[in-house]
Design a protein around this motif. Structure first.
Motif, PDB file in Angstrom:
ATOM      1  N   LYS A  63       0.837  -1.204   0.000  1.00  0.00           N
ATOM      2  CA  LYS A  63       0.000   0.000   0.000  1.00  0.00           C
ATOM      3  C   LYS A  63       0.871   1.252   0.000  1.00  0.00           C
ATOM      4  N   VAL A  64       0.417   2.242  -0.780  1.00  0.00           N
ATOM      5  CA  VAL A  64       1.118   3.516  -0.877  1.00  0.00           C
ATOM      6  C   VAL A  64       1.158   4.203   0.483  1.00  0.00           C
ATOM      7  N   GLU A  65       2.321   4.726   0.823  1.00  0.00           N
ATOM      8  CA  GLU A  65       2.416   5.570   2.002  1.00  0.00           C
ATOM      9  C   GLU A  65       3.445   6.670   1.754  1.00  0.00           C
ATOM     10  N   PRO A  66       3.364   7.758   2.492  1.00  0.00           N
ATOM     11  CA  PRO A  66       2.455   8.000   3.616  1.00  0.00           C
ATOM     12  C   PRO A  66       1.015   8.190   3.150  1.00  0.00           C
TER      13      PRO A  66
ATOM     14  N   GLY B 117      10.754   4.523   1.971  1.00  0.00           N
ATOM     15  CA  GLY B 117      12.080   5.085   1.793  1.00  0.00           C
ATOM     16  C   GLY B 117      12.605   4.921   0.379  1.00  0.00           C
ATOM     17  N   ASP B 118      12.030   3.972  -0.378  1.00  0.00           N
ATOM     18  CA  ASP B 118      12.408   3.810  -1.775  1.00  0.00           C
ATOM     19  C   ASP B 118      11.852   4.973  -2.594  1.00  0.00           C
ATOM     20  N   PRO B 119      12.495   5.310  -3.706  1.00  0.00           N
ATOM     21  CA  PRO B 119      11.960   6.366  -4.565  1.00  0.00           C
ATOM     22  C   PRO B 119      10.659   5.913  -5.217  1.00  0.00           C
ATOM     23  N   TYR B 120       9.768   6.851  -5.490  1.00  0.00           N
ATOM     24  CA  TYR B 120       8.505   6.535  -6.156  1.00  0.00           C
ATOM     25  C   TYR B 120       8.734   6.418  -7.655  1.00  0.00           C
ATOM     26  N   THR B 121       8.131   5.380  -8.245  1.00  0.00           N
ATOM     27  CA  THR B 121       8.195   5.174  -9.684  1.00  0.00           C
ATOM     28  C   THR B 121       6.773   5.241 -10.232  1.00  0.00           C
ATOM     29  N   GLY B 122       6.621   4.913 -11.506  1.00  0.00           N
ATOM     30  CA  GLY B 122       5.277   4.868 -12.059  1.00  0.00           C
ATOM     31  C   GLY B 122       4.483   3.683 -11.566  1.00  0.00           C
ATOM     32  N   ASP B 123       5.174   2.679 -10.994  1.00  0.00           N
ATOM     33  CA  ASP B 123       4.517   1.476 -10.511  1.00  0.00           C
ATOM     34  C   ASP B 123       4.174   1.637  -9.030  1.00  0.00           C
ATOM     35  N   PRO B 124       2.886   1.546  -8.656  1.00  0.00           N
ATOM     36  CA  PRO B 124       2.516   1.665  -7.246  1.00  0.00           C
ATOM     37  C   PRO B 124       3.106   0.549  -6.394  1.00  0.00           C
ATOM     38  N   ALA B 125       2.846   0.607  -5.107  1.00  0.00           N
ATOM     39  CA  ALA B 125       3.529  -0.258  -4.146  1.00  0.00           C
ATOM     40  C   ALA B 125       3.264  -1.741  -4.361  1.00  0.00           C
ATOM     41  N   GLN B 126       2.109  -2.094  -4.944  1.00  0.00           N
ATOM     42  CA  GLN B 126       1.786  -3.522  -5.082  1.00  0.00           C
ATOM     43  C   GLN B 126       2.369  -4.118  -6.352  1.00  0.00           C
ATOM     44  N   GLU B 127       2.978  -3.292  -7.208  1.00  0.00           N
ATOM     45  CA  GLU B 127       3.481  -3.770  -8.485  1.00  0.00           C
ATOM     46  C   GLU B 127       5.011  -3.784  -8.499  1.00  0.00           C
ATOM     47  N   ALA B 128       5.571  -4.630  -9.352  1.00  0.00           N
ATOM     48  CA  ALA B 128       7.018  -4.722  -9.490  1.00  0.00           C
ATOM     49  C   ALA B 128       7.568  -3.375  -9.947  1.00  0.00           C
ATOM     50  N   GLN B 129       8.509  -2.844  -9.201  1.00  0.00           N
ATOM     51  CA  GLN B 129       9.039  -1.511  -9.467  1.00  0.00           C
ATOM     52  C   GLN B 129       9.869  -1.503 -10.757  1.00  0.00           C
ATOM     53  N   GLY B 130       9.437  -0.676 -11.700  1.00  0.00           N
ATOM     54  CA  GLY B 130      10.154  -0.512 -12.955  1.00  0.00           C
ATOM     55  C   GLY B 130       9.509  -1.195 -14.134  1.00  0.00           C
ATOM     56  N   LEU B 131       8.616  -2.157 -13.901  1.00  0.00           N
ATOM     57  CA  LEU B 131       8.088  -2.959 -14.995  1.00  0.00           C
ATOM     58  C   LEU B 131       7.341  -2.122 -16.032  1.00  0.00           C
TER      59      LEU B 131
END
Length: 434
Positions: free
Chosen positions: A100-103, A394-408
């Motif tokens: 889930k996206v936070e904050p 703490g990770d940078p935000y990408t176009g992929d939300p928290a439930q998805e593989a980052q960068g895909l």
């Protein structure tokens, strides 16, 4: 029966509100819809935009905030010719929940994280300076920002299942209850009132008077989730669009639907919800991999079928748009990186081909003065360098939300071939006469 009578009265009132909306002059500072087309400063408005769901978080000075990055991202997007950003107003619920996206903005109903509100204020101020516009969505049927599950929990329905632990079937069986849960709706309506009635602390401009907002969107991919919930779902959307219109006579209203795919495959339901007098334009989404048009091991082989299915899906919805006399925006579409890689170092040749095909459909329609008014690719990763495949605080935000593989599905600033295609297409779409 009492609730039905109340709804019928509300529908009648809202229908009259929509019918009595004063005609604005073409030089209105707001984006308008006239004769099935967007107008901006009195001229037809066609666009390539992007999804930038984390913009308000970046604009904050609290957890996750990075105003210097935000300014760089806005400048880079503007330089590409992108002036339309689809943005999440805020995430709901407790923090520390994987996927889930936070904050979060709304910790409990009506209890807000002021740093995120300040971030949204700051984002809109900076977008206004750059003549950019925001589509702001207020809810989410999916778990990654709270949404349906959050409101149901606080309406007394118990703990929402988590797809990662309990599976999507259990999750969808739970959130199906949202369509007919009046208590959950009332909690959401109060949130809508609180956000739309807001005044920007930096500019002193009320949100309802801010031209940096193009549209209030009811939610991200709102769904009924069952046949039984279809009509309560349609009633909720109508009530919500009516409320937004009562609060704000200046801005456009949209649903955020995926189209037929997001209406349990029922095109009649999609037509019903888009026919509402308070809904100014139509939305569709397009996900070849998620919808099993393309597969992890055969992305390149599946590209022709993905393009063919995409055109058929778009055409079916354009026929309805022409019949209703409303513009249609494909505000989400994405395609995985080559080899189903999550790495920024991977190539994007197949995705580039799919993007070019979709952009071409918008540009072709613009040349003809058609109703296919724009598209927002998913999503802008910009200068982010993903730290983990699964997003962690703490990770940078990408176009992929928290439930998805980052960068895909992200487009990064380093994706030079994709960036070039975007640059060419924004120029082509914004200047259709050439």
């Amino acid at each position: 029966m009492k609730k039905l009578l109340i709804f019928m009265a509300l529908t009648l009132v809202c229908g009259n509100i929509a019918a009595r909306k004063p005609k604005k002059q073409q030089q209105s500072p707001f984006i308008l819809v006239k004769d099935g087309h967007f107008l901006r400063n009195g001229k037809p408005y066609y666009y390539v935009g992007t999804n930038f769901w984390y913009g308000a978080i970046l604009g904050s000075e609290g957890q996750g905030g990075n105003r210097q990055r935000l300014l760089r991202e806005l400048d880079n997007l503007k330089a590409l010719g992108i002036d339309n950003l689809r943005i999440l107003v805020g995430s709901d619920g407790e923090q520390g929940v994987t996927t889930k996206v936070e904050p979060t903005l709304q910790k409990a109903p009506g209890v807000y994280n002021d740093t995120i509100l300040a971030g949204l204020d700051y984002l809109l101020m900076e977008m206004g300076k750059r003549q950019m516009v925001a589509v702001l969505y207020l809810n989410n049927s999916w778990e990654w920002s709270g949404g349906y599950g959050f409101y149901l929990e606080h309406a007394g329905e118990g703990k929402a299942p988590r797809p990662n632990e309990d599976g999507y079937a259990a999750f969808m069986n739970f959130v199906e209850k949202y369509a007919s849960n009046d208590r959950a709706h009332q909690l959401f309506y109060q949130y809508v009132k609180d956000i739309i009635s807001r005044t920007n602390r930096y500019t002193g401009v009320r949100y309802i008077d801010d031209p940096a907002i193009m549209s209030w969107q009811i939610g991200n991919e709102p769904r009924a989730f069952s046949d039984a919930a279809k009509q309560p779902f349609a009633h909720w959307l109508s009530e919500t669009s009516c409320l937004i219109r009562q609060l704000d006579k200046n801005h456009l209203i949209s649903i955020g639907s995926e189209g037929k795919f997001g209406c349990e495959g029922d095109m009649n339901l999609y037509e019903q919800i888009c026919s509402d007098a308070n809904v100014d334009y139509m939305n569709i989404h397009l996900w070849p991999y998620n919808w099993n048009w393309a597969h992890e091991r055969t992305l390149r082989k599946d590209l022709p079928q993905s393009c063919s299915n995409a055109k058929a899906y778009i055409d079916e919805h354009l026929q309805l748009a022409n019949r209703l006399g409303k513009p249609v925006v494909m505000e989400e579409f994405g395609f995985p990186r080559d080899g189903f890689s999550y790495s920024q170092e991977s190539t994007t040749h197949v995705r580039d081909a799919f993007y070019q095909y979709v952009f071409g459909l918008v540009a072709e329609n613009a040349l003809k003065g058609g109703n296919f008014a724009g598209c927002n690719f998913w999503g802008w990763g910009g200068e982010a360098n993903p730290t983990h495949q699964q997003w962690l605080p703490g990770d940078p935000y990408t176009g992929d939300p928290a439930q998805e593989a980052q960068g895909l599905n992200s487009v990064f600033s380093t994706d030079s071939t994709t960036i070039q295609i975007i640059r060419e297409q924004t120029r082509r779409i914004s200047q259709p006469e050439q």
